[in-house]
Scaffold this active site. Structure first.
Site, PDB file in Angstrom:
ATOM      1  N   ASP A   1       0.765  -1.167  -0.002  1.00 46.77           N
ATOM      2  CA  ASP A   1      -0.053   0.102   0.022  1.00 46.77           C
ATOM      3  C   ASP A   1       0.714   1.371   0.132  1.00 46.77           C
ATOM      4  OD1 ASP A   1       0.964  -0.108   2.491  1.00 46.77           O
ATOM      5  OD2 ASP A   1      -0.807  -0.007   3.640  1.00 46.77           O
TER       6      ASP A   1
ATOM      7  N   GLN B   1      11.236  25.201  -3.328  1.00 44.14           N
ATOM      8  CA  GLN B   1      10.343  26.070  -2.960  1.00 44.14           C
ATOM      9  C   GLN B   1      10.748  26.700  -1.551  1.00 44.14           C
ATOM     10  OE1 GLN B   1       7.255  26.625  -4.546  1.00 44.14           O
ATOM     11  NE2 GLN B   1       6.189  27.656  -3.252  1.00 44.14           N
TER      12      GLN B   1
ATOM     13  N   ASP C   1      23.202  30.243 -16.119  1.00 39.20           N
ATOM     14  CA  ASP C   1      22.444  31.659 -16.087  1.00 39.20           C
ATOM     15  C   ASP C   1      23.459  32.475 -14.990  1.00 39.20           C
ATOM     16  OD1 ASP C   1      21.327  31.081 -13.497  1.00 39.20           O
ATOM     17  OD2 ASP C   1      19.977  29.807 -14.667  1.00 39.20           O
TER      18      ASP C   1
ATOM     19  N   LYS D   1      21.089  34.671 -22.314  1.00 33.02           N
ATOM     20  CA  LYS D   1      19.886  34.500 -23.391  1.00 33.02           C
ATOM     21  C   LYS D   1      19.450  35.714 -23.990  1.00 33.02           C
ATOM     22  CE  LYS D   1      17.060  30.617 -21.502  1.00 33.02           C
ATOM     23  NZ  LYS D   1      15.732  30.438 -20.714  1.00 33.02           N
TER      24      LYS D   1
ATOM     25  N   ARG E   1      17.033  37.279 -26.988  1.00 33.57           N
ATOM     26  CA  ARG E   1      15.689  36.769 -27.931  1.00 33.57           C
ATOM     27  C   ARG E   1      15.785  37.533 -29.205  1.00 33.57           C
ATOM     28  NH1 ARG E   1      11.276  34.169 -27.682  1.00 33.57           N
ATOM     29  NH2 ARG E   1      11.579  33.781 -25.336  1.00 33.57           N
TER      30      ARG E   1
ATOM     31  N   ASP F   1      25.867  23.270 -12.666  1.00 33.21           N
ATOM     32  CA  ASP F   1      24.627  23.947 -11.877  1.00 33.21           C
ATOM     33  C   ASP F   1      24.387  23.088 -10.564  1.00 33.21           C
ATOM     34  OD1 ASP F   1      22.403  25.341 -11.650  1.00 33.21           O
ATOM     35  OD2 ASP F   1      21.284  24.622 -13.176  1.00 33.21           O
TER      36      ASP F   1
ATOM     37  N   SER G   1      17.434  18.784 -13.326  1.00 29.22           N
ATOM     38  CA  SER G   1      16.216  18.025 -12.903  1.00 29.22           C
ATOM     39  C   SER G   1      15.752  17.178 -14.441  1.00 29.22           C
ATOM     40  CB  SER G   1      15.108  19.018 -12.447  1.00 29.22           C
ATOM     41  OG  SER G   1      13.872  18.530 -12.239  1.00 29.22           O
ATOM     42  N   THR G   2      15.081  17.986 -15.118  1.00 28.70           N
ATOM     43  CA  THR G   2      14.777  17.455 -16.598  1.00 28.70           C
ATOM     44  C   THR G   2      15.918  17.619 -17.476  1.00 28.70           C
ATOM     45  OG1 THR G   2      14.180  19.575 -17.580  1.00 28.70           O
ATOM     46  CG2 THR G   2      12.126  18.079 -16.215  1.00 28.70           C
TER      47      THR G   2
ATOM     48  N   THR H   1      17.410  23.106 -19.223  1.00 32.47           N
ATOM     49  CA  THR H   1      18.394  24.181 -18.978  1.00 32.47           C
ATOM     50  C   THR H   1      19.860  23.714 -19.664  1.00 32.47           C
ATOM     51  OG1 THR H   1      17.388  24.626 -16.717  1.00 32.47           O
ATOM     52  CG2 THR H   1      19.479  25.693 -17.285  1.00 32.47           C
TER      53      THR H   1
HETATM   54  C1  R5P Z   1      16.825  25.863 -10.555  1.00 33.02           C
HETATM   55  O1  R5P Z   1      16.640  26.785  -9.892  1.00 33.02           O
HETATM   56  C2  R5P Z   1      18.093  25.202 -10.517  1.00 33.02           C
HETATM   57  O2  R5P Z   1      19.148  25.520  -9.842  1.00 33.02           O
HETATM   58  C3  R5P Z   1      18.191  24.316 -11.928  1.00 33.02           C
HETATM   59  O3  R5P Z   1      18.835  25.064 -12.831  1.00 33.02           O
HETATM   60  C4  R5P Z   1      17.123  23.639 -12.497  1.00 33.02           C
HETATM   61  O4  R5P Z   1      16.303  22.693 -11.515  1.00 33.02           O
HETATM   62  C5  R5P Z   1      17.186  22.825 -13.640  1.00 33.02           C
HETATM   63  O5  R5P Z   1      16.152  22.130 -13.864  1.00 33.02           O
HETATM   64  P1  R5P Z   1      16.169  21.457 -15.292  1.00 33.02           P
HETATM   65  O6  R5P Z   1      17.174  20.328 -15.365  1.00 33.02           O
HETATM   66  O7  R5P Z   1      14.571  20.696 -15.267  1.00 33.02           O
HETATM   67  O8  R5P Z   1      16.313  22.433 -16.494  1.00 33.02           O
END
Ligand code: R5P
Length: 287
Positions: free
Chosen positions: A34, A92, A161, A184, A186, A210, A214-215, A218
């Site tokens: 569960d 957060q 960044d 960046k 534009r 960095d 995450s994904t 960036t």
């Molecule tokens: C953002 O505040 C973190 O420092 C990373 O730049 C962010 O989590 C990267 O996210 P992702 O890999 O999804 O682009």
């Protein structure tokens, strides 16, 4: 001293116990059908200086940490340190929109209930440590990552960044390389160019660093641009490699020749162990 190896940080806990010459306790953990988490600590912790090592990602791992703290507290441990190599919910770290909570603070308040000290690695923002009502330390894995990048022949360190520039600057200083950040621009409604603010990357081995991948979105965008601008090799480096949604293949497909992370989150690309910088907090205290 007894070092408890939580299920998400076994490697780090083993290394930490070895550096500190402490007893290692492999925690028994399972998840019931569960989804409920079960833990058992096969050791007597009464009167002990207990160090619990457990990254709090994914979320059930947070519950496991809290249960281990409960076990140490109930058994009468003399002192409890929660070592959380990757402190989840840290992004957060403030209220961005009305009605939100500061999740990092809520989690800190749970951890401090049964801990005398908290240690984490490369917290997303330094002010997160102030959410703890107990002694809290943030140690940096950047020198360890830099040592690795130096062996890979990195000549230029880039932040993805401007906000991440301090980390890149620190890494560059450790390995004696130049540094910059990606900017960046534009060009039109649909066209964005990302390039190193002032350095020319042509013919160079470049690392983009960095705190969290995450994904990978960036860094994938940055890497593709750097390759287009003539970088010979692009290495993606981070402390916390979440690598969600097929991030690793995506990074490689976008020009990252190599991806390295630490074992703050134990993955297939975690050659850099963070235990030595965590151990420093204990060794400094011993003098
Ligand atoms: C953002 O505040 C973190 O420092 C990373 O730049 C962010 O989590 C990267 O996210 P992702 O890999 O999804 O682009």
């Amino acid at each position: 001293m007894k070092v408890l190896a939580g299920s998400s940080s076994r490697h780090c806990a083993r290394e930490l116990a070895s550096i500190l010459k402490a007893d290692l306790v492999e925690v028994e953990q399972k998840v019931f059908p569960d989804g409920e988490v079960y833990v058992r600590v096969p050791a007597n912790l009464r009167g002990e200086d207990v160090v619990i090592v457990q990254t709090t990602y994914p979320t059930p791992a947070l519950l496991e940490l809290l249960f281990l703290q409960e076990a140490a507290h109930d058994q009468g441990a003399a002192h409890i340190t929660a070592v959380v190599p990757y402190f989840s919910y840290s992004r957060q770290d403030r209220v961005f929109h009305d009605g939100e909570i500061v999740s990092a603070k809520a989690v800190a308040e749970l951890i401090e209930l049964k801990a005398d000290r908290f240690i984490t690695v490369d917290p997303h923002k330094e002010h997160i440590l102030g959410f703890f009502g107990v002694e809290a330390h943030g140690v940096s894995a950047v020198p360890l990552l830099a040592k690795h990048l130096e062996k890979m022949g990195v000549q230029t360190v880039l932040a993805p960044d401007k906000g991440a520039l301090d980390r890149a600057q620190f890494a560059a200083k450790c390995l004696g390389a130049e540094f910059d950040y990606m900017e960046k621009t534009r060009l039109s409604g649909t066209e964005v160019v990302m390039k190193a603010k002032s350095l020319d990357v042509r013919g160079k081995t470049v690392a983009i660093i960095d705190d969290i991948i995450s994904t990978g979105g960036t860094i994938a965008t940055a890497a593709a641009e750097l390759k287009r601008q003539g970088a010979t090799r692009v290495i993606a480096a981070c402390t916390h490699g979440l690598f969600l949604n097929n991030a690793l293949p995506r990074l490689h497909a976008n020009g990252c020749d190599q991806v390295i992370a630490t074992d703050a989150i134990e993955t297939q690309v975690s050659p850099v162990g963070v235990a030595p910088v965590i151990a420093d907090v204990f060794l400094e205290r011993r003098g």
